[in-house]
Design an enzyme around this catalytic site. Structure first.
Site, PDB file in Angstrom:
ATOM      1  N   ASP A   1       0.818  -1.218   0.000  1.00 51.74           N
ATOM      2  CA  ASP A   1       0.000   0.000   0.000  1.00 51.74           C
ATOM      3  C   ASP A   1       0.846   1.260   0.000  1.00 51.74           C
ATOM      4  O   ASP A   1       0.372   2.336   0.361  1.00 51.74           O
ATOM      5  CB  ASP A   1      -0.957  -0.011   1.195  1.00 51.74           C
ATOM      6  CG  ASP A   1      -0.207  -0.100   2.511  1.00 51.74           C
ATOM      7  OD1 ASP A   1       1.024  -0.340   2.484  1.00 51.74           O
ATOM      8  OD2 ASP A   1      -0.837   0.081   3.563  1.00 51.74           O
TER       9      ASP A   1
ATOM     10  N   HIS B   1      22.424  -0.194 -18.512  1.00 48.87           N
ATOM     11  CA  HIS B   1      21.460   0.343 -17.537  1.00 48.87           C
ATOM     12  C   HIS B   1      21.743  -0.173 -16.127  1.00 48.87           C
ATOM     13  O   HIS B   1      20.834  -0.548 -15.393  1.00 48.87           O
ATOM     14  CB  HIS B   1      20.021   0.016 -17.964  1.00 48.87           C
ATOM     15  CG  HIS B   1      19.611   0.763 -19.194  1.00 48.87           C
ATOM     16  ND1 HIS B   1      18.562   0.368 -19.993  1.00 48.87           N
ATOM     17  CD2 HIS B   1      20.121   1.872 -19.776  1.00 48.87           C
ATOM     18  CE1 HIS B   1      18.449   1.212 -21.007  1.00 48.87           C
ATOM     19  NE2 HIS B   1      19.385   2.131 -20.899  1.00 48.87           N
TER      20      HIS B   1
ATOM     21  N   ASP C   1      26.175   8.092 -14.815  1.00 51.64           N
ATOM     22  CA  ASP C   1      25.155   8.673 -15.698  1.00 51.64           C
ATOM     23  C   ASP C   1      24.038   9.140 -14.780  1.00 51.64           C
ATOM     24  O   ASP C   1      23.294   8.323 -14.225  1.00 51.64           O
ATOM     25  CB  ASP C   1      24.673   7.618 -16.697  1.00 51.64           C
ATOM     26  CG  ASP C   1      23.669   8.177 -17.708  1.00 51.64           C
ATOM     27  OD1 ASP C   1      23.152   9.295 -17.499  1.00 51.64           O
ATOM     28  OD2 ASP C   1      23.396   7.474 -18.701  1.00 51.64           O
TER      29      ASP C   1
ATOM     30  N   ASP D   1      20.607  15.096 -18.353  1.00 54.72           N
ATOM     31  CA  ASP D   1      21.043  13.714 -18.587  1.00 54.72           C
ATOM     32  C   ASP D   1      22.530  13.774 -18.922  1.00 54.72           C
ATOM     33  O   ASP D   1      22.900  14.134 -20.037  1.00 54.72           O
ATOM     34  CB  ASP D   1      20.213  13.134 -19.744  1.00 54.72           C
ATOM     35  CG  ASP D   1      20.557  11.683 -20.052  1.00 54.72           C
ATOM     36  OD1 ASP D   1      21.332  11.082 -19.294  1.00 54.72           O
ATOM     37  OD2 ASP D   1      20.035  11.159 -21.057  1.00 54.72           O
TER      38      ASP D   1
ATOM     39  N   HIS E   1      24.312   1.598 -28.651  1.00 50.90           N
ATOM     40  CA  HIS E   1      23.128   2.469 -28.552  1.00 50.90           C
ATOM     41  C   HIS E   1      23.280   3.633 -29.530  1.00 50.90           C
ATOM     42  O   HIS E   1      24.341   3.798 -30.149  1.00 50.90           O
ATOM     43  CB  HIS E   1      22.937   2.958 -27.116  1.00 50.90           C
ATOM     44  CG  HIS E   1      24.137   3.638 -26.515  1.00 50.90           C
ATOM     45  ND1 HIS E   1      24.488   4.933 -26.829  1.00 50.90           N
ATOM     46  CD2 HIS E   1      25.084   3.197 -25.639  1.00 50.90           C
ATOM     47  CE1 HIS E   1      25.570   5.269 -26.152  1.00 50.90           C
ATOM     48  NE2 HIS E   1      25.973   4.225 -25.429  1.00 50.90           N
TER      49      HIS E   1
ATOM     50  N   HIS F   1      19.418  11.502 -28.005  1.00 51.79           N
ATOM     51  CA  HIS F   1      17.946  11.540 -28.035  1.00 51.79           C
ATOM     52  C   HIS F   1      17.485  12.940 -27.678  1.00 51.79           C
ATOM     53  O   HIS F   1      18.276  13.752 -27.169  1.00 51.79           O
ATOM     54  CB  HIS F   1      17.377  10.501 -27.051  1.00 51.79           C
ATOM     55  CG  HIS F   1      17.967  10.569 -25.672  1.00 51.79           C
ATOM     56  ND1 HIS F   1      17.525  11.439 -24.707  1.00 51.79           N
ATOM     57  CD2 HIS F   1      19.011   9.907 -25.110  1.00 51.79           C
ATOM     58  CE1 HIS F   1      18.253  11.283 -23.612  1.00 51.79           C
ATOM     59  NE2 HIS F   1      19.177  10.374 -23.822  1.00 51.79           N
TER      60      HIS F   1
ATOM     61  N   HIS G   1      13.868  10.723 -22.264  1.00 52.41           N
ATOM     62  CA  HIS G   1      13.778  10.398 -23.691  1.00 52.41           C
ATOM     63  C   HIS G   1      12.514  11.111 -24.153  1.00 52.41           C
ATOM     64  O   HIS G   1      11.411  10.592 -24.004  1.00 52.41           O
ATOM     65  CB  HIS G   1      13.709   8.884 -23.908  1.00 52.41           C
ATOM     66  CG  HIS G   1      14.956   8.190 -23.434  1.00 52.41           C
ATOM     67  ND1 HIS G   1      15.003   6.873 -23.076  1.00 52.41           N
ATOM     68  CD2 HIS G   1      16.220   8.660 -23.249  1.00 52.41           C
ATOM     69  CE1 HIS G   1      16.237   6.559 -22.692  1.00 52.41           C
ATOM     70  NE2 HIS G   1      16.992   7.629 -22.782  1.00 52.41           N
TER      71      HIS G   1
ATOM     72  N   GLU H   1      25.974  11.370 -26.800  1.00 48.30           N
ATOM     73  CA  GLU H   1      26.488  10.424 -25.811  1.00 48.30           C
ATOM     74  C   GLU H   1      27.068   9.147 -26.405  1.00 48.30           C
ATOM     75  O   GLU H   1      26.612   8.047 -26.102  1.00 48.30           O
ATOM     76  CB  GLU H   1      25.374  10.058 -24.828  1.00 48.30           C
ATOM     77  CG  GLU H   1      24.057   9.623 -25.474  1.00 48.30           C
ATOM     78  CD  GLU H   1      23.037   9.195 -24.422  1.00 48.30           C
ATOM     79  OE1 GLU H   1      23.379   8.333 -23.595  1.00 48.30           O
ATOM     80  OE2 GLU H   1      21.904   9.698 -24.448  1.00 48.30           O
TER      81      GLU H   1
ATOM     82  N   TYR I   1      32.212   0.172 -24.972  1.00 49.35           N
ATOM     83  CA  TYR I   1      32.056  -0.735 -23.831  1.00 49.35           C
ATOM     84  C   TYR I   1      32.672  -2.071 -24.218  1.00 49.35           C
ATOM     85  O   TYR I   1      32.181  -2.734 -25.141  1.00 49.35           O
ATOM     86  CB  TYR I   1      30.569  -0.925 -23.496  1.00 49.35           C
ATOM     87  CG  TYR I   1      29.800   0.390 -23.491  1.00 49.35           C
ATOM     88  CD1 TYR I   1      29.725   1.167 -22.336  1.00 49.35           C
ATOM     89  CD2 TYR I   1      29.183   0.859 -24.649  1.00 49.35           C
ATOM     90  CE1 TYR I   1      29.040   2.379 -22.333  1.00 49.35           C
ATOM     91  CE2 TYR I   1      28.502   2.066 -24.658  1.00 49.35           C
ATOM     92  CZ  TYR I   1      28.434   2.819 -23.503  1.00 49.35           C
ATOM     93  OH  TYR I   1      27.758   4.016 -23.517  1.00 49.35           O
TER      94      TYR I   1
ATOM     95  N   ARG J   1      31.459   6.257 -21.428  1.00 46.71           N
ATOM     96  CA  ARG J   1      30.470   7.067 -22.150  1.00 46.71           C
ATOM     97  C   ARG J   1      30.662   8.509 -21.692  1.00 46.71           C
ATOM     98  O   ARG J   1      30.991   8.757 -20.517  1.00 46.71           O
ATOM     99  CB  ARG J   1      29.042   6.599 -21.854  1.00 46.71           C
ATOM    100  CG  ARG J   1      27.965   7.485 -22.502  1.00 46.71           C
ATOM    101  CD  ARG J   1      26.575   6.851 -22.530  1.00 46.71           C
ATOM    102  NE  ARG J   1      25.992   6.659 -21.226  1.00 46.71           N
ATOM    103  CZ  ARG J   1      25.873   5.505 -20.599  1.00 46.71           C
ATOM    104  NH1 ARG J   1      26.305   4.400 -21.191  1.00 46.71           N
ATOM    105  NH2 ARG J   1      25.334   5.407 -19.417  1.00 46.71           N
TER     106      ARG J   1
ATOM    107  N   GLU K   1      28.491  12.142 -22.024  1.00 43.51           N
ATOM    108  CA  GLU K   1      27.166  12.619 -22.455  1.00 43.51           C
ATOM    109  C   GLU K   1      26.944  14.060 -22.020  1.00 43.51           C
ATOM    110  O   GLU K   1      27.037  14.385 -20.840  1.00 43.51           O
ATOM    111  CB  GLU K   1      26.078  11.730 -21.831  1.00 43.51           C
ATOM    112  CG  GLU K   1      24.656  12.196 -22.126  1.00 43.51           C
ATOM    113  CD  GLU K   1      23.598  11.229 -21.632  1.00 43.51           C
ATOM    114  OE1 GLU K   1      23.837  10.535 -20.614  1.00 43.51           O
ATOM    115  OE2 GLU K   1      22.525  11.173 -22.257  1.00 43.51           O
TER     116      GLU K   1
END
Ligand code: GLY
Ligand code: MN
Ligand code: MN
Length: 429
Positions: free
Chosen positions: A31, A234, A251, A262, A341, A345, A352, A375, A379, A397, A399
């Site tokens: 709840d 992610h 990030d 971002d 990727h 964006h 996004h 960005e 990797y 990365r 960005e």
């Protein structure tokens, strides 16, 4: 009337009405709820931040062009869950021409829809409301002597997406503030990280700065990945220790008055890049800087993605991550093994953000007032096969958030360094 709402009315088809609901509350467990976050379209149009609300927009109506259906005042409920504007506040403070308790929406629906040719409404998000609307339309059609039902249900996202894409000066100010708060937090992370700290300590430091600066929250789950965790795109677990000699990829962006920043920076836990880290980092930085420099009106996402793909592929060849003919590797998107990727964006109320990436199937040129991220990354998984050992487990990365201006661009996130020397210097203090 709020300018966004007036402009939306201007863009709606003649003889149409719109039903725009607030976001539902989201249960976290049992709840307890997540902190409420308003639906971006609803917030953009109304600025109203309460759940269980519906905006009804009728540009052709002589008096009631903008109606809000809201939770009524209720002292007992408000003791538990907080203050409500109520119907009086909806009119006085939020500019509604008329306001009613949200429980009355369904009984008024036939009257509201009667005579409209089109109803703008997003199907598939609020199942109960979808059903109520569809049933109401069906019933109106069976009672055609009494009612004229709209012929079509149209998604309002096409209009709202295009509007939200191009930011007003007021929105740009908020986005600059979101970017500044985000950038300051990254600087703090660089200044405070030490070997042996946990990833979540960096997350905590960053989110402390967000809240302390008046940001509502992170704009998305903060990513703090040390070592090979940086190669998980992610990664939000953030529970591993940060090791001497590793990089950490952060990030993180703030949400300020609804608007997101971002930002990604990748820096050494001990303040000094190793040679292999530096080699990967310089490759990403060169591609990132080149793509940022390209941002101006008329450039398309294809232009930016192509540039990033070419520069990163050339670097991957030079570093021995890939072998073969550069054009062929680009053509076959082989670089996706290490850069999986897109280059960026749209950014705005949503991280996004809304807005079409193609127009009539063609790449869309960027317009002044649009904000994008740039960005690129590389990797190299810990267990990647056929790559030089020295690069295994390195993820980088970089960005930034970039506003398209009339003749070029402005980097909103320039308060946080990205050059190797600048980062090492900042971290040395
Ligand atoms: N942080 C989400 C993204 O970079 O797209
Ligand atoms: Mn991004
Ligand atoms: Mn990001």
């Amino acid at each position: 009337m709020r300018t966004q709402l007036a402009e939306f009315m201007r863009r709606m088809e003649p003889g149409s009405v719109a039903v725009i609901p607030a976001a539902p509350e989201a249960t976290r467990s049992n709840d307890t709820h997540y902190r409420y976050r308003q639906d971006s379209d609803f917030y953009y149009l109304t600025g109203f931040d309460e759940p269980e609300a519906i905006a009804f927009v009728a540009p052709a109506h002589p008096e009631r062009k903008f109606m809000l259906f809201v939770r009524p005042r209720d002292p007992e409920q408000e003791t538990w869950t907080g203050r409500r504007a109520g119907v009086v506040g909806a009119k006085e403070r939020h500019g509604a021409d008329a306001a009613f308790p949200v429980t009355e929406f369904r009984e008024k629906l036939a009257e509201l829809l009667n005579g409209a040719r089109t109803v703008y409404y997003r199907l598939g998000v609020h199942p109960d409301l979808d059903e109520a609307l569809i049933k109401q339309l069906a019933e109106m059609r069976t009672r055609s002597r009494q009612f004229t039902a709209p012929d079509s249900i149209t998604d309002p996202g096409a209009i709202l997406g295009e509007m939200r894409l191009v930011k007003s000066d007021a929105e740009i100010e908020l986005m600059q503030r979101a970017a500044d708060i985000g950038a300051e937090a990254h600087v703090l992370a660089m200044q405070n990280v030490r070997p042996g700290m946990y990833e979540y300590e960096i997350e905590a430091l960053i989110e402390y700065h967000f809240r302390k600066s008046g940001a509502a929250a992170p704009a998305y789950g903060t990513i703090c990945g040390g070592g090979a965790n940086a190669t998980i795109l992610h990664y939000i677990t953030n529970d591993a220790p940060l090791r001497d000699g590793d990089l950490v990829l952060v990030d993180a962006g703030a949400e300020y008055q609804g608007y997101a920043s971002d930002i990604t920076r990748t820096f050494p836990v001990n303040g000094r890049f190793t040679a292999p880290q530096r080699e990967i980092y310089e490759a990403v930085l060169a591609a990132q800087t080149a793509c940022v420099e390209m941002v101006k009106p008329s450039v398309t996402w294809d232009d930016l993605n192509d540039r990033a793909a070419r520069m990163l592929t050339e670097s991957m060849l030079r570093l021995g991550l890939l072998e073969g003919d550069v054009d062929r590797l680009i053509e076959e998107k082989t670089y996706r093994r290490f850069f999986m990727h897109g280059v960026g964006h749209f950014l705005g109320l949503d991280v996004h953000d809304a807005g079409r990436y193609k127009l009539d199937g063609e790449p869309r040129p960027l317009d002044p007032g649009v904000v994008v991220t740039v960005e690129p990354g590389i990797y190299v998984a810990e267990d990647a096969e056929g790559v030089p050992d020295r690069y295994r487990g390195i993820g980088v990365r970089i960005e930034d958030d970039v506003l398209v201006t009339g003749d070029g661009h402005r980097v909103l996130t320039s308060k946080v360094p990205k050059g190797i020397e600048e980062i090492e210097k900042l971290m040395a203090h």
